[in-house]
Design an enzyme around this catalytic site. Structure first.
Site, PDB file in Angstrom:
ATOM      1  N   ASN A  70     -35.761  90.420  58.028  1.00  0.00           N
ATOM      2  CA  ASN A  70     -35.752  91.810  58.341  1.00  0.00           C
ATOM      3  C   ASN A  70     -34.436  92.565  57.980  1.00  0.00           C
ATOM      4  O   ASN A  70     -33.501  92.452  58.858  1.00  0.00           O
ATOM      5  CB  ASN A  70     -36.242  92.190  59.669  1.00  0.00           C
ATOM      6  N   LYS A  72     -33.563  95.407  57.924  1.00  0.00           N
ATOM      7  CA  LYS A  72     -33.454  96.696  58.763  1.00  0.00           C
ATOM      8  C   LYS A  72     -32.815  97.840  57.709  1.00  0.00           C
ATOM      9  O   LYS A  72     -33.114  97.972  56.629  1.00  0.00           O
ATOM     10  CB  LYS A  72     -32.695  96.439  60.112  1.00  0.00           C
ATOM     11  N   HIS A 154     -42.653  96.447  65.176  1.00  0.00           N
ATOM     12  CA  HIS A 154     -41.118  95.937  65.668  1.00  0.00           C
ATOM     13  C   HIS A 154     -40.855  96.697  66.826  1.00  0.00           C
ATOM     14  O   HIS A 154     -40.884  97.769  67.115  1.00  0.00           O
ATOM     15  CB  HIS A 154     -40.145  96.042  64.405  1.00  0.00           C
ATOM     16  N   GLU A 156     -37.971  97.803  67.684  1.00  0.00           N
ATOM     17  CA  GLU A 156     -37.089  98.998  67.550  1.00  0.00           C
ATOM     18  C   GLU A 156     -38.025 100.393  67.156  1.00  0.00           C
ATOM     19  O   GLU A 156     -37.579 101.147  67.674  1.00  0.00           O
ATOM     20  CB  GLU A 156     -36.201  98.812  66.438  1.00  0.00           C
ATOM     21  N   GLU A 226     -40.890  88.250  69.382  1.00  0.00           N
ATOM     22  CA  GLU A 226     -39.466  88.666  69.281  1.00  0.00           C
ATOM     23  C   GLU A 226     -39.175  89.199  70.660  1.00  0.00           C
ATOM     24  O   GLU A 226     -39.434  90.470  71.054  1.00  0.00           O
ATOM     25  CB  GLU A 226     -39.168  89.604  68.436  1.00  0.00           C
ATOM     26  N   GLY A 232     -30.819  90.931  67.984  1.00  0.00           N
ATOM     27  CA  GLY A 232     -29.450  91.486  67.934  1.00  0.00           C
ATOM     28  C   GLY A 232     -28.402  91.314  68.830  1.00  0.00           C
ATOM     29  O   GLY A 232     -27.560  92.214  68.853  1.00  0.00           O
ATOM     30  N   SER A 272     -32.092  86.551  67.323  1.00  0.00           N
ATOM     31  CA  SER A 272     -30.961  85.912  67.179  1.00  0.00           C
ATOM     32  C   SER A 272     -30.981  84.608  66.507  1.00  0.00           C
ATOM     33  O   SER A 272     -30.004  83.480  66.902  1.00  0.00           O
ATOM     34  CB  SER A 272     -30.203  86.049  68.377  1.00  0.00           C
TER      35      SER A 272
HETATM   36  C1  PEP Z   1     -35.220  91.280  64.176  1.00  0.00           C
HETATM   37  O1  PEP Z   1     -34.738  92.518  64.322  1.00  0.00           O
HETATM   38  O2  PEP Z   1     -36.405  91.361  63.927  1.00  0.00           O
HETATM   39  C2  PEP Z   1     -34.245  90.371  64.587  1.00  0.00           C
HETATM   40  C3  PEP Z   1     -34.946  89.263  65.007  1.00  0.00           C
HETATM   41  O3  PEP Z   1     -32.927  90.478  64.715  1.00  0.00           O
HETATM   42  P1  PEP Z   1     -31.783  89.368  64.886  1.00  0.00           P
HETATM   43  O4  PEP Z   1     -32.265  88.169  64.223  1.00  0.00           O
HETATM   44  O5  PEP Z   1     -30.532  90.027  64.492  1.00  0.00           O
HETATM   45  O6  PEP Z   1     -31.850  89.326  66.415  1.00  0.00           O
END
Ligand code: PEP
Length: 313
Positions: A70, A72, A154, A156, A226, A232, A272
């Site tokens: 992703n 983003k 997601h 976000e 997630e 993040g 992460s």
């Molecule tokens: C994500 O935004 O889907 C995600 C998993 O981000 P990160 O790997 O940076 O934690």
């Protein structure tokens, strides 16, 4: 490829001591001081799992390992070109499906550059047919542009754009009916985890999707678990923490959709994931892949994460 195993794990996977030890939130970046918060989260999760554990059945995933990137809202033409070159030059040797989700404005560019096995996903689409929805992109447009996948729900978009469970359910159905496959994201916030609500939050998010789709639709849905506190932040869920939730989600799918769908649906872990932690996470039987944010912007790291599929059981 994973093998399916149905086991009564009331005693093997849900003992409170195991749960407690599995609930350590791995703190990185110098934030390890808040032991009280960690303990509260451990106890809440253990309590919650005791509630759900009475007839816990584990049916490990049988689907092909799948890794998503992703990207983003990151990149320029230049950095995107470099990332595509790096991904194309990496050697994906494992048996894995790979899906990259660039920012919408660069999808065409990325599509013309990335070679197999990379597939493309959009990061969002509208809930219904296109029209007077300024700034949105419809599922019909994704289909027309040969974009096979879309990431929906997601965290976000849930938290920053106010997308509700029901809205995500409707979007999922509309995309599927239009012929676009869906990576559907679910996951709890830290406050929800500490309150012992992790599984209930995930189940409510899933139910909103289940209420909209047919059993057959699940052939074209990937679930991405997630935890919001891990996205993040550098605080990756431990392999046991992730496995615990994935097993709970699969059990819920078995009871609320069907055992067949539960064994076949792929459940990605996201939060992460990086080149250093992917191999161990991949060994967990209910982790069928990853959704990767930050590390997907580094071609070499992302290829390493894709190749962690070789460690999956
Ligand atoms: C994500 O935004 O889907 C995600 C998993 O981000 P990160 O790997 O940076 O934690």
């Amino acid at each position: 490829m994973m093998t399916m195993s149905f086991t009564n794990t009331t005693t093997t996977s849900a003992s409170s001591s195991q749960l407690a030890s599995s609930q350590r939130i791995t703190m990185r970046g110098g934030q390890a001081s808040n032991n009280l918060v960690k303990m509260r989260a451990q106890h809440a999760f253990a309590r919650e799992n005791r509630r759900h554990a009475s007839s816990l059945v584990v049916c490990a995933g049988t689907g092909k390992f799948v890794v998503g990137g992703n990207w983003k809202c990151n990149g320029t033409k230049d950095s995107i070109d470099k990332l595509c070159a790096s991904l194309n030059s990496g050697k994906i040797t494992a048996d894995v499906e790979v899906i990259c989700a660039p920012p919408m404005v660069y999808i065409d560019r990325v599509q013309s550059k990335l070679k197999a096995p990379y597939q493309i996903a959009a990061q969002n689409c509208w809930v219904s047919k296109g029209g007077a929805f300024t700034g949105e992109v419809s599922a019909e447009m994704l289909k027309d542009a040969n974009i096979p996948w879309v990431i929906l729900g997601h965290s976000e978009r849930r938290s920053l754009c106010g997308e509700t469970n029901e809205f995500v359910g409707l979007k999922t159905k509309y995309a599927l009916d239009t012929g676009v496959k869906v990576v559907a994201c679910i996951g709890e916030s830290l406050a929800q985890r500490e309150a012992g609500d992790t599984l209930n939050v995930c189940f409510a998010q899933l139910k909103a999707i289940v209420d909209c789709v047919t059993e057959k639709d699940w052939e074209n849905i990937i679930i991405a678990y997630e935890p919001v506190w891990a996205i993040g932040t550098g605080k990756v869920a431990t392999p046991d923490q992730a496995q615990e939730v994935h097993a709970g989600v699969r059990k819920w799918m078995s009871e609320n959709v069907s055992p067949d769908v539960a064994s076949k649906v792929r459940i990605q872990y996201g939060g992460s994931v990086n080149a250093g932690n992917c191999d161990e996470l991949a060994t967990k039987p209910d982790i069928d892949g990853f959704l990767v944010g930050g590390a997907s912007l580094d071609g070499e790291a992302f290829v390493k994460i894709c190749n962690s599929a070789a460690h999956s059981k």
